[in-house]
Motif scaffolding. Structure first.
Motif, PDB file in Angstrom:
ATOM      1  N   ASN A 144       0.825  -1.214   0.000  1.00  0.00           N
ATOM      2  CA  ASN A 144       0.000   0.000   0.000  1.00  0.00           C
ATOM      3  C   ASN A 144       0.856   1.260   0.000  1.00  0.00           C
ATOM      4  O   ASN A 144       0.536   2.237   0.670  1.00  0.00           O
ATOM      5  CB  ASN A 144      -0.977   0.005   1.183  1.00  0.00           C
ATOM      6  N   GLN A 145       1.945   1.244  -0.766  1.00  0.00           N
ATOM      7  CA  GLN A 145       2.846   2.394  -0.825  1.00  0.00           C
ATOM      8  C   GLN A 145       3.178   2.759  -2.268  1.00  0.00           C
ATOM      9  O   GLN A 145       3.155   1.909  -3.159  1.00  0.00           O
ATOM     10  CB  GLN A 145       4.132   2.096  -0.073  1.00  0.00           C
ATOM     11  N   LEU A 146       3.554   4.015  -2.458  1.00  0.00           N
ATOM     12  CA  LEU A 146       4.033   4.487  -3.744  1.00  0.00           C
ATOM     13  C   LEU A 146       5.433   3.938  -3.966  1.00  0.00           C
ATOM     14  O   LEU A 146       6.294   4.045  -3.095  1.00  0.00           O
ATOM     15  CB  LEU A 146       4.048   6.019  -3.771  1.00  0.00           C
ATOM     16  N   VAL A 147       5.670   3.339  -5.141  1.00  0.00           N
ATOM     17  CA  VAL A 147       6.980   2.783  -5.471  1.00  0.00           C
ATOM     18  C   VAL A 147       7.817   3.811  -6.204  1.00  0.00           C
ATOM     19  O   VAL A 147       8.964   4.064  -5.853  1.00  0.00           O
ATOM     20  CB  VAL A 147       6.821   1.506  -6.342  1.00  0.00           C
ATOM     21  N   THR A 148       7.244   4.416  -7.246  1.00  0.00           N
ATOM     22  CA  THR A 148       7.973   5.392  -8.049  1.00  0.00           C
ATOM     23  C   THR A 148       6.991   6.157  -8.922  1.00  0.00           C
ATOM     24  O   THR A 148       5.806   5.810  -8.990  1.00  0.00           O
ATOM     25  CB  THR A 148       9.046   4.691  -8.930  1.00  0.00           C
ATOM     26  N   THR A 149       7.482   7.199  -9.558  1.00  0.00           N
ATOM     27  CA  THR A 149       6.720   7.894 -10.593  1.00  0.00           C
ATOM     28  C   THR A 149       7.587   7.910 -11.845  1.00  0.00           C
ATOM     29  O   THR A 149       8.812   7.942 -11.754  1.00  0.00           O
ATOM     30  CB  THR A 149       6.351   9.337 -10.199  1.00  0.00           C
ATOM     31  N   ILE A 150       6.932   7.871 -13.000  1.00  0.00           N
ATOM     32  CA  ILE A 150       7.633   7.796 -14.273  1.00  0.00           C
ATOM     33  C   ILE A 150       7.104   8.894 -15.178  1.00  0.00           C
ATOM     34  O   ILE A 150       5.890   8.957 -15.423  1.00  0.00           O
ATOM     35  CB  ILE A 150       7.391   6.428 -14.951  1.00  0.00           C
ATOM     36  N   TYR A 151       7.989   9.752 -15.682  1.00  0.00           N
ATOM     37  CA  TYR A 151       7.552  10.733 -16.662  1.00  0.00           C
ATOM     38  C   TYR A 151       7.485  10.031 -18.015  1.00  0.00           C
ATOM     39  O   TYR A 151       8.480   9.522 -18.510  1.00  0.00           O
ATOM     40  CB  TYR A 151       8.497  11.932 -16.728  1.00  0.00           C
ATOM     41  N   THR A 152       6.298   9.971 -18.604  1.00  0.00           N
ATOM     42  CA  THR A 152       6.090   9.241 -19.858  1.00  0.00           C
ATOM     43  C   THR A 152       5.642  10.158 -20.984  1.00  0.00           C
ATOM     44  O   THR A 152       5.276   9.676 -22.050  1.00  0.00           O
ATOM     45  CB  THR A 152       5.036   8.138 -19.663  1.00  0.00           C
ATOM     46  N   GLY A 153       5.655  11.450 -20.760  1.00  0.00           N
ATOM     47  CA  GLY A 153       5.202  12.406 -21.760  1.00  0.00           C
ATOM     48  C   GLY A 153       4.124  13.294 -21.168  1.00  0.00           C
ATOM     49  O   GLY A 153       3.590  13.036 -20.094  1.00  0.00           O
ATOM     50  N   HIS A 154       3.791  14.340 -21.891  1.00  0.00           N
ATOM     51  CA  HIS A 154       2.861  15.360 -21.419  1.00  0.00           C
ATOM     52  C   HIS A 154       1.469  14.791 -21.144  1.00  0.00           C
ATOM     53  O   HIS A 154       0.867  14.154 -21.999  1.00  0.00           O
ATOM     54  CB  HIS A 154       2.770  16.466 -22.479  1.00  0.00           C
ATOM     55  N   GLN A 155       0.970  14.996 -19.951  1.00  0.00           N
ATOM     56  CA  GLN A 155      -0.382  14.640 -19.508  1.00  0.00           C
ATOM     57  C   GLN A 155      -0.835  13.229 -19.888  1.00  0.00           C
ATOM     58  O   GLN A 155      -1.785  13.045 -20.641  1.00  0.00           O
ATOM     59  CB  GLN A 155      -1.399  15.637 -20.046  1.00  0.00           C
ATOM     60  N   PRO A 156      -0.211  12.189 -19.332  1.00  0.00           N
ATOM     61  CA  PRO A 156      -0.699  10.838 -19.622  1.00  0.00           C
ATOM     62  C   PRO A 156      -2.127  10.688 -19.105  1.00  0.00           C
ATOM     63  O   PRO A 156      -2.465  11.207 -18.048  1.00  0.00           O
ATOM     64  CB  PRO A 156       0.275   9.938 -18.869  1.00  0.00           C
ATOM     65  N   HIS A 157      -2.962  10.027 -19.867  1.00  0.00           N
ATOM     66  CA  HIS A 157      -4.361   9.881 -19.452  1.00  0.00           C
ATOM     67  C   HIS A 157      -4.789   8.421 -19.473  1.00  0.00           C
ATOM     68  O   HIS A 157      -4.710   7.747 -18.476  1.00  0.00           O
ATOM     69  CB  HIS A 157      -5.274  10.754 -20.306  1.00  0.00           C
ATOM     70  N   GLY A 158      -5.252   7.912 -20.599  1.00  0.00           N
ATOM     71  CA  GLY A 158      -5.694   6.520 -20.663  1.00  0.00           C
ATOM     72  C   GLY A 158      -4.525   5.565 -20.514  1.00  0.00           C
ATOM     73  O   GLY A 158      -3.420   5.847 -20.957  1.00  0.00           O
ATOM     74  N   ILE A 159      -4.750   4.433 -19.856  1.00  0.00           N
ATOM     75  CA  ILE A 159      -3.669   3.461 -19.646  1.00  0.00           C
ATOM     76  C   ILE A 159      -4.277   2.069 -19.597  1.00  0.00           C
ATOM     77  O   ILE A 159      -5.406   1.884 -19.126  1.00  0.00           O
ATOM     78  CB  ILE A 159      -2.885   3.784 -18.351  1.00  0.00           C
ATOM     79  N   LEU A 160      -3.559   1.083 -20.125  1.00  0.00           N
ATOM     80  CA  LEU A 160      -4.007  -0.299 -20.030  1.00  0.00           C
ATOM     81  C   LEU A 160      -2.810  -1.209 -20.044  1.00  0.00           C
ATOM     82  O   LEU A 160      -1.729  -0.843 -20.483  1.00  0.00           O
ATOM     83  CB  LEU A 160      -4.977  -0.656 -21.166  1.00  0.00           C
ATOM     84  N   GLN A 161      -3.003  -2.422 -19.541  1.00  0.00           N
ATOM     85  CA  GLN A 161      -1.939  -3.411 -19.516  1.00  0.00           C
ATOM     86  C   GLN A 161      -2.051  -4.277 -20.754  1.00  0.00           C
ATOM     87  O   GLN A 161      -3.132  -4.728 -21.112  1.00  0.00           O
ATOM     88  CB  GLN A 161      -2.032  -4.282 -18.270  1.00  0.00           C
ATOM     89  N   SER A 162      -0.910  -4.505 -21.404  1.00  0.00           N
ATOM     90  CA  SER A 162      -0.857  -5.426 -22.531  1.00  0.00           C
ATOM     91  C   SER A 162      -0.761  -6.835 -21.971  1.00  0.00           C
ATOM     92  O   SER A 162       0.045  -7.108 -21.090  1.00  0.00           O
ATOM     93  CB  SER A 162       0.364  -5.124 -23.396  1.00  0.00           C
ATOM     94  N   HIS A 163      -1.564  -7.721 -22.477  1.00  0.00           N
ATOM     95  CA  HIS A 163      -1.535  -9.111 -22.017  1.00  0.00           C
ATOM     96  C   HIS A 163      -0.867 -10.012 -23.049  1.00  0.00           C
ATOM     97  O   HIS A 163      -1.089 -11.205 -23.060  1.00  0.00           O
ATOM     98  CB  HIS A 163      -2.954  -9.601 -21.722  1.00  0.00           C
ATOM     99  N   GLN A 164      -0.054  -9.424 -23.909  1.00  0.00           N
ATOM    100  CA  GLN A 164       0.649 -10.200 -24.929  1.00  0.00           C
ATOM    101  C   GLN A 164       1.863 -10.868 -24.294  1.00  0.00           C
ATOM    102  O   GLN A 164       2.785 -10.198 -23.874  1.00  0.00           O
ATOM    103  CB  GLN A 164       1.098  -9.298 -26.083  1.00  0.00           C
ATOM    104  N   PRO A 165       1.874 -12.201 -24.204  1.00  0.00           N
ATOM    105  CA  PRO A 165       3.052 -12.861 -23.623  1.00  0.00           C
ATOM    106  C   PRO A 165       4.232 -12.777 -24.582  1.00  0.00           C
ATOM    107  O   PRO A 165       4.077 -12.912 -25.786  1.00  0.00           O
ATOM    108  CB  PRO A 165       2.585 -14.302 -23.433  1.00  0.00           C
ATOM    109  N   HIS A 166       5.379 -12.527 -24.029  1.00  0.00           N
ATOM    110  CA  HIS A 166       6.618 -12.478 -24.805  1.00  0.00           C
ATOM    111  C   HIS A 166       7.551 -13.533 -24.250  1.00  0.00           C
ATOM    112  O   HIS A 166       7.409 -13.964 -23.106  1.00  0.00           O
ATOM    113  CB  HIS A 166       7.272 -11.096 -24.702  1.00  0.00           C
ATOM    114  N   ARG A 167       8.515 -13.910 -25.048  1.00  0.00           N
ATOM    115  CA  ARG A 167       9.451 -14.947 -24.630  1.00  0.00           C
ATOM    116  C   ARG A 167      10.135 -14.588 -23.314  1.00  0.00           C
ATOM    117  O   ARG A 167      10.364 -15.432 -22.469  1.00  0.00           O
ATOM    118  CB  ARG A 167      10.479 -15.162 -25.724  1.00  0.00           C
ATOM    119  N   SER A 168      10.447 -13.320 -23.112  1.00  0.00           N
ATOM    120  CA  SER A 168      11.137 -12.900 -21.889  1.00  0.00           C
ATOM    121  C   SER A 168      10.150 -12.562 -20.766  1.00  0.00           C
ATOM    122  O   SER A 168      10.543 -12.009 -19.759  1.00  0.00           O
ATOM    123  CB  SER A 168      12.011 -11.687 -22.179  1.00  0.00           C
TER     124      SER A 168
END
Length: 189
Positions: free
Chosen positions: A119-143
């Protein structure tokens, strides 16, 4: 408002309103939290709520079984935490924080990473101006990589945050991962 409606989907005529701002009673007209989004942990034991009220820009974490407030992760005032993606591979909830100008001076917005086991903040990541919508990709990769896709509000460009399981550290018994960003490597254990 400061609450949500909770109902059993087998009997939608019966519902209760739950306050997300205890001990205050639920009030649909209240602006104390300005609830934006709700999402559940993969096992359904917790739920997460982004709150956009200027004085209460935060992520709230609740126990599903009794609606008790477990934690509040605050963000800078007026930063508008918005959309969420909950990882199914790691104990993280990723939150787009559109208007944060404090964490990364000279830049607007970031993606905050919260650990829903601690229940704690781990980090923040700057990903570009005003990130809004977000989703997780469920595409499995070899790694065994898992990606998070998000859309920046102003220019509608898409960005990617890659979350990779570190096999070497896992073999040593560590529960570590890496957040891979262009030109950056962050390790959290």
């Amino acid at each position: 408002g400061n609450g949500i409606y909770k109902m059993d989907t087998s009997d939608i005529a019966n519902y209760t309103m739950v306050s997300l701002d205890p001990p205050a009673p639920p009030d649909p007209g209240s602006n104390s939290l300005r609830i934006h989004e709700l999402s559940f942990s993969p096992d359904g034991t917790k739920y997460f709520v982004t709150c956009q009220a200027s004085a209460n820009s935060q992520l709230r974490i609740f126990q599903t079984s009794n609606d008790s407030l477990l934690a509040v992760i605050p963000f800078p005032s007026g930063s508008y935490p918005s959309e969420m993606a909950v990882s199914t591979s790691f104990p993280y909830v990723f939150v787009t924080v559109m208007e944060d100008v404090i964490t990364n001076p000279g830049k607007r917005g970031n993606v905050a990473v919260g650990n829903y086991l601690t229940n704690q903040l781990v980090t923040t990541i700057y990903t570009g101006h005003q990130p809004h919508g977000i989703l997780q990709s469920h595409q499995p990769h070899r790694s065994q990589r898992r990606g998070l896709l998000h859309r920046n509000r102003r220019d509608h460009r898409r960005g990617t945050v890659e979350v990779r399981w570190d096999q070497r550290h896992a073999a040593e018994g560590h529960q570590s991962h890496r957040l891979i960003l262009p030109g950056q490597l962050h390790r959290h254990g």
